[in-house]
Each structure stands twice: as structure tokens, then as C-alpha cells.
Design a protein around this motif. Structure first.
Motif, PDB file in Angstrom:
ATOM      1  N   PHE A 195      -9.764  -6.021  -3.574  1.00 15.32           N
ATOM      2  CA  PHE A 195     -10.067  -6.835  -4.738  1.00 15.32           C
ATOM      3  C   PHE A 195     -10.905  -6.046  -5.751  1.00 15.32           C
ATOM      4  CE2 PHE A 195     -12.455 -10.095  -7.042  1.00 15.32           C
ATOM      5  CZ  PHE A 195     -11.445 -10.980  -7.372  1.00 15.32           C
ATOM      6  N   PRO A 196     -10.609  -6.145  -7.064  1.00 19.16           N
ATOM      7  CA  PRO A 196      -9.664  -7.121  -7.590  1.00 19.16           C
ATOM      8  C   PRO A 196      -8.246  -6.619  -7.808  1.00 19.16           C
ATOM      9  CG  PRO A 196     -10.939  -6.206  -9.388  1.00 19.16           C
ATOM     10  CD  PRO A 196     -11.471  -5.565  -8.128  1.00 19.16           C
ATOM     11  N   ASN A 197      -8.044  -5.308  -8.058  1.00 18.74           N
ATOM     12  CA  ASN A 197      -6.743  -4.914  -8.616  1.00 18.74           C
ATOM     13  C   ASN A 197      -6.174  -3.621  -8.054  1.00 18.74           C
ATOM     14  OD1 ASN A 197      -8.675  -3.238  -9.882  1.00 18.74           O
ATOM     15  ND2 ASN A 197      -7.391  -2.987 -11.687  1.00 18.74           N
ATOM     16  N   MET A 198      -6.481  -3.302  -6.790  1.00 17.99           N
ATOM     17  CA  MET A 198      -5.947  -2.086  -6.196  1.00 17.99           C
ATOM     18  C   MET A 198      -5.242  -2.406  -4.883  1.00 17.99           C
ATOM     19  SD  MET A 198      -6.601   0.566  -3.756  1.00 17.99           S
ATOM     20  CE  MET A 198      -6.676   2.363  -3.673  1.00 17.99           C
ATOM     21  N   THR A 199      -4.006  -1.970  -4.767  1.00 16.91           N
ATOM     22  CA  THR A 199      -3.241  -2.080  -3.530  1.00 16.91           C
ATOM     23  C   THR A 199      -3.103  -0.692  -2.926  1.00 16.91           C
ATOM     24  OG1 THR A 199      -1.957  -3.978  -4.320  1.00 16.91           O
ATOM     25  CG2 THR A 199      -1.040  -2.725  -2.482  1.00 16.91           C
ATOM     26  N   LEU A 200      -3.404  -0.567  -1.644  1.00 17.66           N
ATOM     27  CA  LEU A 200      -3.204   0.668  -0.894  1.00 17.66           C
ATOM     28  C   LEU A 200      -2.194   0.372   0.193  1.00 17.66           C
ATOM     29  CD1 LEU A 200      -3.900   3.575  -0.031  1.00 17.66           C
ATOM     30  CD2 LEU A 200      -5.827   2.632   1.270  1.00 17.66           C
ATOM     31  N   LEU A 201      -1.021   1.006   0.098  1.00 20.41           N
ATOM     32  CA  LEU A 201       0.074   0.723   1.017  1.00 20.41           C
ATOM     33  C   LEU A 201       0.399   1.987   1.805  1.00 20.41           C
ATOM     34  CD1 LEU A 201       3.202  -1.374  -0.023  1.00 20.41           C
ATOM     35  CD2 LEU A 201       3.219   0.245   1.848  1.00 20.41           C
ATOM     36  N   ILE A 202       0.185   1.935   3.116  1.00 13.40           N
ATOM     37  CA  ILE A 202       0.375   3.099   3.980  1.00 13.40           C
ATOM     38  C   ILE A 202       1.637   2.910   4.825  1.00 13.40           C
ATOM     39  CG2 ILE A 202      -0.630   4.467   5.850  1.00 13.40           C
ATOM     40  CD1 ILE A 202      -3.387   3.662   4.790  1.00 13.40           C
ATOM     41  N   TRP A 203       2.517   3.889   4.761  1.00 15.52           N
ATOM     42  CA  TRP A 203       3.820   3.823   5.434  1.00 15.52           C
ATOM     43  C   TRP A 203       3.808   4.631   6.732  1.00 15.52           C
ATOM     44  CZ3 TRP A 203       8.146   1.211   3.320  1.00 15.52           C
ATOM     45  CH2 TRP A 203       7.945   0.700   2.037  1.00 15.52           C
ATOM     46  N   GLU A 204       4.458   4.102   7.736  1.00 14.84           N
ATOM     47  CA  GLU A 204       4.514   4.743   9.050  1.00 14.84           C
ATOM     48  C   GLU A 204       5.058   6.169   8.991  1.00 14.84           C
ATOM     49  OE1 GLU A 204       6.048   6.235  12.720  1.00 14.84           O
ATOM     50  OE2 GLU A 204       7.277   5.646  10.989  1.00 14.84           O
ATOM     51  N   PRO A 205       6.071   6.504   8.157  1.00 16.49           N
ATOM     52  CA  PRO A 205       6.590   7.881   8.152  1.00 16.49           C
ATOM     53  C   PRO A 205       5.636   8.933   7.618  1.00 16.49           C
ATOM     54  CG  PRO A 205       8.231   6.348   7.295  1.00 16.49           C
ATOM     55  CD  PRO A 205       6.936   5.599   7.371  1.00 16.49           C
ATOM     56  N   GLY A 206       4.448   8.538   7.117  1.00 16.28           N
ATOM     57  CA  GLY A 206       3.468   9.541   6.731  1.00 16.28           C
ATOM     58  C   GLY A 206       3.359   9.774   5.235  1.00 16.28           C
ATOM     59  N   TRP A 207       3.219   8.719   4.467  1.00 16.80           N
ATOM     60  CA  TRP A 207       2.938   8.812   3.036  1.00 16.80           C
ATOM     61  C   TRP A 207       2.295   7.505   2.594  1.00 16.80           C
ATOM     62  CZ3 TRP A 207       5.821   5.979  -0.852  1.00 16.80           C
ATOM     63  CH2 TRP A 207       6.851   5.183  -0.330  1.00 16.80           C
ATOM     64  N   TYR A 208       1.805   7.443   1.358  1.00 16.88           N
ATOM     65  CA  TYR A 208       1.175   6.208   0.923  1.00 16.88           C
ATOM     66  C   TYR A 208       1.375   5.976  -0.567  1.00 16.88           C
ATOM     67  CZ  TYR A 208      -2.949   8.684  -1.034  1.00 16.88           C
ATOM     68  OH  TYR A 208      -3.794   9.471  -1.776  1.00 16.88           O
ATOM     69  N   LEU A 209       1.143   4.722  -0.962  1.00 16.34           N
ATOM     70  CA  LEU A 209       1.275   4.269  -2.343  1.00 16.34           C
ATOM     71  C   LEU A 209      -0.052   3.667  -2.810  1.00 16.34           C
ATOM     72  CD1 LEU A 209       4.592   2.213  -2.226  1.00 16.34           C
ATOM     73  CD2 LEU A 209       4.157   3.950  -3.930  1.00 16.34           C
ATOM     74  N   THR A 210      -0.328   3.769  -4.101  1.00 14.06           N
ATOM     75  CA  THR A 210      -1.387   2.960  -4.696  1.00 14.06           C
ATOM     76  C   THR A 210      -0.817   2.221  -5.896  1.00 14.06           C
ATOM     77  OG1 THR A 210      -2.162   4.744  -6.168  1.00 14.06           O
ATOM     78  CG2 THR A 210      -3.229   4.531  -4.008  1.00 14.06           C
ATOM     79  N   TYR A 211      -1.251   0.979  -6.065  1.00 16.91           N
ATOM     80  CA  TYR A 211      -0.923   0.194  -7.250  1.00 16.91           C
ATOM     81  C   TYR A 211      -2.231  -0.217  -7.925  1.00 16.91           C
ATOM     82  CZ  TYR A 211       3.417  -0.756  -4.554  1.00 16.91           C
ATOM     83  OH  TYR A 211       4.555  -0.665  -3.805  1.00 16.91           O
ATOM     84  N   ASN A 212      -2.193  -0.239  -9.256  1.00 16.08           N
ATOM     85  CA  ASN A 212      -3.290  -0.824 -10.026  1.00 16.08           C
ATOM     86  C   ASN A 212      -2.717  -1.770 -11.069  1.00 16.08           C
ATOM     87  OD1 ASN A 212      -5.071   1.879  -9.286  1.00 16.08           O
ATOM     88  ND2 ASN A 212      -6.308   0.075  -9.728  1.00 16.08           N
ATOM     89  N   TYR A 213      -3.447  -2.829 -11.341  1.00 17.01           N
ATOM     90  CA  TYR A 213      -3.005  -3.845 -12.291  1.00 17.01           C
ATOM     91  C   TYR A 213      -4.155  -4.065 -13.283  1.00 17.01           C
ATOM     92  CZ  TYR A 213      -0.769  -4.635  -7.738  1.00 17.01           C
ATOM     93  OH  TYR A 213      -0.168  -4.464  -6.511  1.00 17.01           O
ATOM     94  N   TRP A 214      -3.990  -3.592 -14.519  1.00 18.44           N
ATOM     95  CA  TRP A 214      -5.056  -3.636 -15.518  1.00 18.44           C
ATOM     96  C   TRP A 214      -4.723  -4.680 -16.573  1.00 18.44           C
ATOM     97  CZ3 TRP A 214      -9.118  -1.099 -13.890  1.00 18.44           C
ATOM     98  CH2 TRP A 214      -8.966   0.039 -13.095  1.00 18.44           C
ATOM     99  N   PRO A 215      -5.350  -5.857 -16.530  1.00 16.78           N
ATOM    100  CA  PRO A 215      -5.026  -6.899 -17.507  1.00 16.78           C
ATOM    101  C   PRO A 215      -5.416  -6.497 -18.922  1.00 16.78           C
ATOM    102  CG  PRO A 215      -6.914  -7.530 -16.150  1.00 16.78           C
ATOM    103  CD  PRO A 215      -6.347  -6.301 -15.540  1.00 16.78           C
ATOM    104  N   THR A 216      -4.534  -6.789 -19.871  1.00 20.79           N
ATOM    105  CA  THR A 216      -4.805  -6.550 -21.287  1.00 20.79           C
ATOM    106  C   THR A 216      -4.837  -7.855 -22.069  1.00 20.79           C
ATOM    107  OG1 THR A 216      -2.437  -6.195 -21.680  1.00 20.79           O
ATOM    108  CG2 THR A 216      -3.788  -4.248 -21.249  1.00 20.79           C
TER     109      THR A 216
END
Length: 424
Positions: free
Chosen positions: A316-337
Motif C-alpha cells: 500500500f498504496p500503489n506498488m505491486t511486487l509480483l514474483i514468478w516461480e521461474p525466476g523473475w519478477y514484475l513491479t507495477y506502480n499506479y500514480w493518480p493524476t
């Protein structure tokens, strides 16, 4: 279908009675006054993820970050100083308020390396530590002490290489804010995954709606059906979706999902290009040979499921951390305007490829992700349009949408606390 782990009694949601089970009011995603309260209560008070330490490889490396979520024009400089410390400053010259660091277009973010920051307007200069070091025609000023006119600093701390800032100087320490999730993820080899693919787009939807989309996979078998081969799509639509595990550690949350698609048991389940490159939405099928992937941190795969595929942490508030079993990861951010718009940022992190085939496998994963994200974004803009009519404002959520309930309740709690404090 795989066997799913659920609580001993009842549904996931009912094990968190504070969430309730009633329909959820989505007025929080269409009310301009509520949106402004979010800015004050949340985006000016909580820790916000802004980048990775790899973006600052040497002394003098810097990047700027625009933060419209904290108010129009808010801009920061993130820089590595001569002492190796990473600092954050408001991107404002102390002389006449000009934006200090920018290139051709003042509203765009930039990055680079320098020995000092020099204002384009009157050439005032600042050290990497934010000290005012030079004033053009200093003798023309009245009782000017350069020590009083350094850059305005901003709280800046790191966790596992993730750089966070907080506009509230009195905020608790970052590691305490992130809580047990952060402590139980320590040791994952984030620092080895430095091959990055990034996307950025303005979305015509409230920021919470996009988090809603990534905090449940109930939609995936339907919305993303066309991304699978026909026979597999029909199976997915028939089975539906149920997660392996949900967990709440307010204000944060997580969802653990099955996968086992790297590689799939039946290669006919996926498209020919995925078979050729051994890659797809779940990432490259061949796990990189690095330390830290065999003995996973405690927070990952909490259900200890044999066909675990991914864990998604909503910080919280606006960061997603997504970890994948095959050995890599993603981040998302959502910046309201605005109440009905936000900037969506996504980055995919891989271990650097050793050859052309590995490079193409990573590129396929990045392109596949983009196609899924475009489907989500398009759907959410349709959602924003319809809820904006206020014809319907309350919506029922199922057990697989528990994290959505948690998000909207958490936002409401922050706003209420802020309004109560202002009233008193």
C-alpha cells in the motif's frame, strides 16, 4: 484442477470479519473531493516506491520522479552522493523556484550523471548532497547565507534495493512500514535480475481500479481467454479460478496462485512461438542458474503447493511486487493524476541473458505481458465510464476478490483518519 488450500472453516473473506461481505461502494473511484482527500491522507503520508538502486550505478547518478499523486507539479531528484548514500530532494531551485533538473521538456522525467546540479535560470549550483555551493553575483544579495538555502530534502530509504520516498518527515521507518512481508522476502535475488523491460501509459481509470484488476485472477480465464489456444481457453473458462492462498497484513496484502506453466505439461496448450522460444506469460521456462532460487524466502508459496506459479504482494498504496516461480519478477506502480486518470508503470526484471535465445525468450515474455495489460486497461476504462454515471455505485465481490475489499476499506480508513484529524 489442482487441490487448493483454504482456511479450516468458511471462506477466505469470512476469516477477516473486519472486511464484511456486503457490496462495496465504488464512489471512492468517482468522487473528486474524495480523490483530493486521498492525495493528502495517503500520497503525502505513506512510503512510495520510486525506483531501483541499479538506476544509480555510480557517484553522481540521478533520476527525477514526477509525483502528480502528491499534487500537481510535485517533482523529486533521486541521487547517489559522494558518500554512496541515496538521497531525495524536491526538484526546486531555492532562488526563484525554477525546476532544477530537466532537459528539453520540463514535465518529463530524466536521468543521468553529474558532479553537481546547476539551475538553468541563474546558474545557482548544488552539491550531490543538496548543499548550495555557488551563487551568481553573490555579493548582490542581502545577508545571504548559503547554508540556509540547500535543496529541500525528502525522506528516502531502501529495502532489498527498492528505493522509497516519503513526503512526511515524521513517517515511521520504511522496514517497519513494509512489515513482515518485507522481512520474509529478504534474501530473494532481486539484485541479480537487472535486465529490465518497462512500460508506461496514461490510463483513463481511477488508480484503485487497476490495482483491483491485478489483485484478483478471477477475471483471467474470461478476459484473457483469446490469449490461449482454443482448447485450453475453453478449459480455463469452464474451471474458473481459485487462489492457493490469501493473506492480509494491513495496510498490505498478498495473493498466491498456482501456475506450473514453465514449461506446461502439454506443449499443445500454448502457441507455436511459445514452444519455439520456451517462454510466455509465465516468463522464460528455463530457470536461471543463480543462487537464491532453490531455497525461497518464507513469504513465497505460503501454501507450499507443488504447482505454485506466482505470488503478488500489494504494498500500500500503489506498488505491486509480483514474483514468478521461474525466476523473475514484475513491479507495477499506479500514480493518480485525477479522479478518473492515472499513470501506470510496469517493469519486468530478468537475469541478464547469456545468448540470443534467452534474450528472445525474455522479449516474448515482455510483449505477452503488454498484451494482457492492454486488455486490462481497456476494460478498466469502460468500467470508469460506467461507474461515473452513478447509475450503480455498490457492487458485490466474491471470495476471490477479497484483496479488493481490503484495498477500498484501507483507503477509506486513511481518508477518514485524515478528515477526523483536520476536523479536530
Amino acid at each position: 484442477m489442482p487441490h487448493f488450500t483454504k482456511p479450516a472453516e468458511g471462506s477466505w473473506t469470512e476469516h477477516y470479519p473486519e472486511l464484511g461481505t456486503a457490496p462495496v461502494d465504488y464512489t471512492d473511484s468517482i468522487d473528486p473531493e474524495f480523490f483530493e482527500a486521498e492525495r493528502e491522507a495517503i500520497f503525502k503520508k505513506t512510503w512510495l516506491y520510486v525506483g531501483r538502486v541499479e538506476q544509480l550505478p555510480r557517484t553522481g547518478s540521478y533520476f527525477t520522479k514526477e509525483l502528480p499523486s502528491a499534487g500537481p507539479g510535485t517533482s523529486l531528484i533521486i541521487v547517489k552522493g559522494n558518500d554512496g548514500k541515496i538521497r531525495a530532494f524536491h526538484n526546486v531551485c531555492r532562488h526563484r523556484g525554477n525546476k532544477l533538473v530537466w532537459n528539453d521538456f520540463p514535465q518529463e522525467e530524466t536521468a543521468g550523471s553529474c558532479k553537481q546540479f546547476t539551475c538553468k535560470y541563474h546558474a545557482w549550483r548544488y552539491s550531490l548532497e543538496g548543499e548550495l555551493t555557488f551563487v551568481q553575483q553573490e555579493g548582490e544579495f542581502f545577508d545571504l547565507d548559503k547554508k540556509d538555502y540547500g535543496l529541500k530534502d525528502v525522506r528516502c530509504e531502501t529495502w532489498e534495493g527498492f528505493i522509497y520516498i516519503n513526503l512526511d518527515p515524521d513517517a515511521i521507518a520504511l522496514v517497519d512500514y513494509l512489515g513482515d512481508y518485507a522481512k520474509e522476502l529478504e534474501g530473494y535475488p532481486f539484485d541479480k535480475m537487472t535486465e529490465v523491460y518497462s512500460y508506461r501509459s496514461e490510463i483513463g481509470a481511477n488508480w484503485k481500479l487497476f490495482i483491483d484488476a491485478f489483485a484478483e485472477f478471477y477475471h483471467a480465464p474470461i478476459l484473457h481467454m483469446k490469449q490461449a489456444v482454443k482448447e485450453e481457453a475453453e478449459k480455463l473458462a469452464g474451471y474458473g479460478y481459485e487462489a492457493l492462498h490469501y493473506d492480509l497484513q494491513p495496510p498490505h496484502s498478498m495473493i498466491s496462485s498456482w501456475g506450473g506453466m514453465a514449461p506446461p505439461k502439454d506443449l499443445n496448450m500454448v502457441k507455436p512461438i511459445e514452444r519455439a522460444l520456451r517462454s510466455g506469460l509465465f516468463g522464460p521456462w528455463d530457470k536461471p542458474d543463480i543462487e537464491g532460487l532453490d531455497n525461497l524466502p518464507k513469504a513465497l508459496n505460503p501454501a507450499n503447493f507443488h504447482s505454485w506459479g506466482q505470488d503478488s504482494f500489494e504494498f500500500f498504496p500503489n506498488m505491486t511486487l509480483l514474483i514468478w516461480e521461474p525466476g523473475w519478477y514484475l513491479t507495477y506502480n499506479y500514480w493518480p493524476t485525477a479522479v478518473d486518470k492515472h499513470i501506470f508503470e510496469a517493469s519486468l526484471y530478468f537475469v541478464p541473458p547469456k545468448n540470443a535465445r534467452e534474450r528472445l525468450a525474455q522479449e516474448l515474455a515482455a510483449v505477452t505481458f503488454k498484451e494482457y495489460a492492454l486488455q486490462d486497461a481497456n476494460t478498466l476504462e469502460a468500467t470508469q465510464t460506467m461507474i461515473g454515471t452513478r447509475a450503480v455505485t455498490e457492487f458485490p465481490l466474491c471470495d476471490q476478490e477479497m484483496l479488493l475489499r481490503h484495498l477500498h476499506k484501507t483507503v477509506a480508513d486513511y481518508v477518514k483518519e485524515h478528515r477526523d484529524a483536520a476536523a479536530n
